[in-house]
Design a protein around this motif. Structure first.
Motif, PDB file in Angstrom:
ATOM      1  N   VAL B 208       0.827  -1.213   0.000  1.00 38.62           N
ATOM      2  CA  VAL B 208       0.000   0.000   0.000  1.00 38.62           C
ATOM      3  C   VAL B 208       0.855   1.254   0.000  1.00 38.62           C
ATOM      4  O   VAL B 208       0.344   2.360  -0.199  1.00 38.62           O
ATOM      5  N   GLY B 209       2.166   1.109   0.196  1.00 40.23           N
ATOM      6  CA  GLY B 209       3.033   2.279   0.177  1.00 40.23           C
ATOM      7  C   GLY B 209       4.401   1.952   0.726  1.00 40.23           C
ATOM      8  O   GLY B 209       4.724   0.790   0.992  1.00 40.23           O
ATOM      9  N   ALA B 210       5.223   2.993   0.873  1.00 45.29           N
ATOM     10  CA  ALA B 210       6.580   2.797   1.381  1.00 45.29           C
ATOM     11  C   ALA B 210       6.967   3.984   2.246  1.00 45.29           C
ATOM     12  O   ALA B 210       6.460   5.095   2.061  1.00 45.29           O
ATOM     13  N   VAL B 211       7.831   3.740   3.202  1.00 40.52           N
ATOM     14  CA  VAL B 211       8.403   4.816   4.005  1.00 40.52           C
ATOM     15  C   VAL B 211       9.927   4.714   3.896  1.00 40.52           C
ATOM     16  O   VAL B 211      10.507   3.715   4.303  1.00 40.52           O
ATOM     17  N   PRO B 212      10.567   5.752   3.321  1.00 41.92           N
ATOM     18  CA  PRO B 212      12.029   5.728   3.276  1.00 41.92           C
ATOM     19  C   PRO B 212      12.586   5.784   4.701  1.00 41.92           C
ATOM     20  O   PRO B 212      11.993   6.408   5.581  1.00 41.92           O
ATOM     21  N   LEU B 213      13.726   5.124   4.907  1.00 38.63           N
ATOM     22  CA  LEU B 213      14.326   5.140   6.236  1.00 38.63           C
ATOM     23  C   LEU B 213      14.586   6.563   6.708  1.00 38.63           C
ATOM     24  O   LEU B 213      14.415   6.883   7.883  1.00 38.63           O
ATOM     25  N   SER B 214      15.002   7.436   5.782  1.00 46.07           N
ATOM     26  CA  SER B 214      15.327   8.800   6.197  1.00 46.07           C
ATOM     27  C   SER B 214      14.085   9.532   6.713  1.00 46.07           C
ATOM     28  O   SER B 214      14.199  10.514   7.427  1.00 46.07           O
ATOM     29  N   ARG B 215      12.903   9.042   6.341  1.00 48.90           N
ATOM     30  CA  ARG B 215      11.690   9.686   6.854  1.00 48.90           C
ATOM     31  C   ARG B 215      11.268   9.102   8.201  1.00 48.90           C
ATOM     32  O   ARG B 215      10.920   9.833   9.128  1.00 48.90           O
ATOM     33  N   ILE B 216      11.332   7.791   8.320  1.00 48.12           N
ATOM     34  CA  ILE B 216      10.863   7.165   9.558  1.00 48.12           C
ATOM     35  C   ILE B 216      11.728   7.608  10.737  1.00 48.12           C
ATOM     36  O   ILE B 216      11.255   7.728  11.872  1.00 48.12           O
ATOM     37  N   MET B 217      13.003   7.914  10.440  1.00 52.24           N
ATOM     38  CA  MET B 217      13.901   8.299  11.521  1.00 52.24           C
ATOM     39  C   MET B 217      13.593   9.664  12.103  1.00 52.24           C
ATOM     40  O   MET B 217      14.026   9.996  13.191  1.00 52.24           O
ATOM     41  N   ARG B 218      12.884  10.480  11.320  1.00 46.65           N
ATOM     42  CA  ARG B 218      12.576  11.823  11.810  1.00 46.65           C
ATOM     43  C   ARG B 218      11.298  11.873  12.623  1.00 46.65           C
ATOM     44  O   ARG B 218      10.935  12.915  13.135  1.00 46.65           O
ATOM     45  N   GLN B 219      10.579  10.739  12.648  1.00 42.99           N
ATOM     46  CA  GLN B 219       9.247  10.765  13.241  1.00 42.99           C
ATOM     47  C   GLN B 219       9.267  10.320  14.701  1.00 42.99           C
ATOM     48  O   GLN B 219      10.093   9.519  15.103  1.00 42.99           O
ATOM     49  N   LYS B 220       8.300  10.835  15.449  1.00 46.28           N
ATOM     50  CA  LYS B 220       8.141  10.427  16.849  1.00 46.28           C
ATOM     51  C   LYS B 220       7.659   8.975  16.876  1.00 46.28           C
ATOM     52  O   LYS B 220       7.002   8.505  15.953  1.00 46.28           O
ATOM     53  N   ARG B 221       7.937   8.280  17.989  1.00 44.32           N
ATOM     54  CA  ARG B 221       7.593   6.874  18.113  1.00 44.32           C
ATOM     55  C   ARG B 221       6.098   6.598  17.992  1.00 44.32           C
ATOM     56  O   ARG B 221       5.684   5.525  17.579  1.00 44.32           O
ATOM     57  N   SER B 222       5.290   7.612  18.355  1.00 39.67           N
ATOM     58  CA  SER B 222       3.843   7.386  18.406  1.00 39.67           C
ATOM     59  C   SER B 222       3.160   7.470  17.037  1.00 39.67           C
ATOM     60  O   SER B 222       2.009   7.062  16.883  1.00 39.67           O
ATOM     61  N   VAL B 223       3.874   7.996  16.049  1.00 40.29           N
ATOM     62  CA  VAL B 223       3.261   8.185  14.729  1.00 40.29           C
ATOM     63  C   VAL B 223       3.025   6.823  14.075  1.00 40.29           C
ATOM     64  O   VAL B 223       3.837   5.914  14.178  1.00 40.29           O
ATOM     65  N   LYS B 224       1.865   6.688  13.388  1.00 41.66           N
ATOM     66  CA  LYS B 224       1.568   5.452  12.658  1.00 41.66           C
ATOM     67  C   LYS B 224       2.264   5.473  11.303  1.00 41.66           C
ATOM     68  O   LYS B 224       2.246   6.481  10.604  1.00 41.66           O
ATOM     69  N   VAL B 225       2.858   4.336  10.916  1.00 43.93           N
ATOM     70  CA  VAL B 225       3.517   4.310   9.607  1.00 43.93           C
ATOM     71  C   VAL B 225       2.514   4.541   8.482  1.00 43.93           C
ATOM     72  O   VAL B 225       2.848   5.119   7.440  1.00 43.93           O
TER      73      VAL B 225
END
Lengths: 473, 473
Positions: B208-225
């Protein structure tokens, strides 16, 4: 150990060859139908529909559309793209069309668009413009961007310094994974959009290693980045040639590499997407130089293209006249045996083709670093042998054909002998010429073909007509 | 607004051309000195020193060493590399040397080495081996690896299915960033060594989609992928041709792309390092086909190389004989004016060269998707015009040369007219032939050159000799 042998079932290999250029089957990119559709909408003045059609396109696809729409509709299309023009389009446009679009935009519009680019893309665009255009854009850029771009332009053309982006992530080695993650979460505005490695620097900002994102994500927060870094990373000097950079990425399968100054201080980062462009350029370069074409820009104006092709053809004319001079030496022989005139292009043509085969392999092997002094002699000997064997095979074939055609066995022997001589020479020169040019630090792709065909023409005519004069008269 | 114009100071552009092939200046990879050094150590039997010299080398450099060391020392070198042989070397070896090394290793050694590879690299190696060797290796592989490799082999050759790796990271869309990080930290053993995107799948394992590592690293732990994913990602079908995959990565600057089955379920991932190899292969393909060489493998045995070059040369021989047949028609004319024999190769040669220039640009533009039905007509018209203009220029030059050389102005007019005709034909056929072949779904690179030079030879001789017969006799 010997159970029933496993059946390896699989479909017949499907080579991409046959249908590789059938547009209708392309899955990605803009199709001819799409381009024609936009053209029709522009003709009908359905501006809103064009806006809707192009609104979701990637810059690369937009660039293809601008290219393929043709000169009659290009102006109108650019006017539609004009509000908030996406300068990334420039990165994908043919150079001659880049100039056309630059000319159509106002300096201020252009500067606003360029300001949105990453520094490497901005440098890439500005470096090709003429001095007046450069000045106008630079004057209209925000001061920090302008400083970065001006600095980028100080590096030599085709160097790592021009390719690199200044936007990167670096942290000191005493930081923990947790501190690094927190830093990334708070600094989101100042981070590059895409990055793959975090570079670890010492207090003097010298690179001591790198941690790939996929590794840092597996580590506990308490781990020090200094303990998980890869020390043995390959750094690129800012003045390194882009071809060397391409080799580095290809050889070691890299996705990013740090660029450093003379003292080892981190200046920027080169990512693989820029390197893919370089690889394309370099491959194209060899292809074009071997065919004597200065560039592939199919959008250049007719007169520019004509002029750019003229010089190679002119050199070729001189070599053709040289070959004619060789023939002229044997005018008397041809006058007495007109069959020689009929047959003589065959030997020269076969030599040219066999030589080009060898030449292509040699130039490519030099470019891909498969050929070096360590194995050059072996390759030369091999190619000369291949040429001689094929020469012998074709000597038999053409000897029989010519002997029967003109009912003269001696004529068959003459053309056969000339064939062996010329194909041996073709193999020898097809390797020695590019190797010699490389040694003299002249790009082998650009000059080899002319030298080679001169040799195979001259030797081809001389061997055939000379042997004929000796044996048949 | 008009302050002092900013000075754009920068060094003179340095073109990489002149010294691009000087080995001594290469910064990366193995040098000729290194190869020669290893060779000497092998000759002196200093095995320990060789082991030390090669112990730190990257597999790509080891492969270069195995290639360049030459057949006399290759066996000894491989024996040194044998304990714990690094199968990654195969990925970088020329095909013919791959066979040599495979033959030297025991099936068990080979299977042990292959078991260490990622599944895509294992498939890449095994697909080129003959059936017996495939069976032997597969029998000795661990069951899971064997299953993955056998499955990989069911996809068509040159397809995305063969390129993809099965090792990837996918998580459901309801997971949070924190849960994803925790998962990565605990699952370290089952993760691929390098990855750049986390793919988000639904319960049916559809992407259904993708999250680049460089994006997931900037996000708070509580955010849903599911809330930070890029929905609009380009997925590749497992049967997609590798050339289409290369286009996708190049066009959109990707570093990885998910591969899916017919139902959209995630099967694997293709990363940019594999695509770089494909880009190299495809560029090489065009270069070689235009020159009539089947491959660039400089390590193939002499007889194999001879055989592989023979067929192209044979086709060329037939076209050369056809050209001779055209000349034979005018035997009587040549007998009376022997100057015609001297001059006639010039027109044919210029036509061949001008046509090759056009052909190269056209084939490359087709390969790079710059040429499509949307702009084909314009390009054909342009090239015909370029050919005619250059034809006119060279008509004047060669007309003067020939007229003065043989003191016959009419001869100058004849050769000039033939030149215009042949260069117009060269421009026209240099575009029409590859476009026509592409339309017929025949790879334009492989067959165009033969057709083209046949046309330019036949027209070149016919126009020149025919006009001579009409005007001069």
């Amino acid at each position: 150990m010997s159970e029933a042998a496993p059946e390896i079932e699989r479909p017949e290999p499907v080579r991409p060859g046959p249908d590789r250029d059938d547009e209708a089957e392309h899955e990605f990119g803009v199709s001819s139908e799409f381009v024609n559709g936009v053209r029709e909408k522009l003709e009908d003045g359905r501006i809103g529909e064009v806006e809707a059609a192009v609104s979701d396109l990637h810059a690369a696809d937009l660039a293809d559309l601008v290219e393929q729409i043709g000169p009659d509709h290009r102006g109108a299309l650019i006017d539609i793209l004009r509000p908030g023009f996406d300068a990334e389009i420039f990165a994908y446009l043919s150079p001659s069309l880049r100039d056309v679009v630059v000319d159509q935009l106002e300096p201020r519009e252009l500067a606003a668009a360029v300001a949105e680019l990453e520094s490497d893309d901005a440098v890439d665009l500005i470096q090709d413009l003429d001095a007046d255009q450069q000045r106008e854009i630079l004057e209209n850029l925000p001061p920090e961007t302008r400083a970065l771009v001006e600095e980028g332009l100080t590096f030599p053309e085709y160097s790592a310094g021009r390719l690199m982006s200044r936007d990167l992530v670096s942290v000191p080695q005493f930081w923990t994974v947790g501190k690094t993650l927190d830093y990334l979460r708070t600094e989101t505005d100042n981070l590059p959009e895409d990055f793959y490695d975090i570079f670890i620097v010492d207090p003097m900002h010298r690179v001591v290693g790198a941690v790939p994102l996929s590794r840092i994500m597996r580590q506990k927060r308490s781990v020090k980045v200094g303990d998980i870094l890869t020390e043995d990373i390959r750094t690129v000097s800012a003045t390194t040639d882009q071809e060397e950079v391409a080799f580095l990425f290809r050889q070691y399968g890299l996705v990013s590499a740090p660029v450093v100054d003379g003292a080892g201080r981190l200046l920027g980062v080169i990512t693989v997407d820029d390197v893919v462009d370089v690889i394309d350029e370099e491959a194209e370069d060899d292809l074009l130089k071997l065919s004597g074409v200065p560039d592939t820009d199919i959008y250049r104006a007719v007169l520019d293209t004509t002029r750019s092709r003229f010089s190679w053809l002119f050199v070729n004319l001189l070599t053709a006249i040289l070959a004619s001079a060789v023939i002229a030496v044997f005018e008397g022989t041809i006058e007495r045996i007109v069959a020689l005139a009929v047959l003589m292009p065959i030997v020269a043509s076969m030599g040219g083709n066999a030589g080009t085969q060898t030449l292509t392999v040699t130039v490519r092997a030099l470019a891909m670093r498969e050929l070096s002094e360590a194995n050059a002699l072996r390759v030369v000997a091999k190619e000369a042998l291949v040429g001689t064997i094929n020469g012998a095979l074709f000597a038999v074939i053409i000897g029989l054909v010519a002997g029967l055609w003109f009912a003269d066995p001696l004529l068959g022997i003459v053309i056969g002998s000339a064939m062996i001589i010329n194909l041996f020479v073709a193999g020898l020169c097809g390797t020695l010429i590019p190797l010699g040019l490389a040694r003299l630090k002249i790009d082998p792709a650009v000059a080899s073909a002319v030298f080679l065909t001169t040799v195979t023409d001259v030797i081809g005519f001389f061997a055939f007509l000379g042997l004929a004069a000796l044996i048949l008269l």
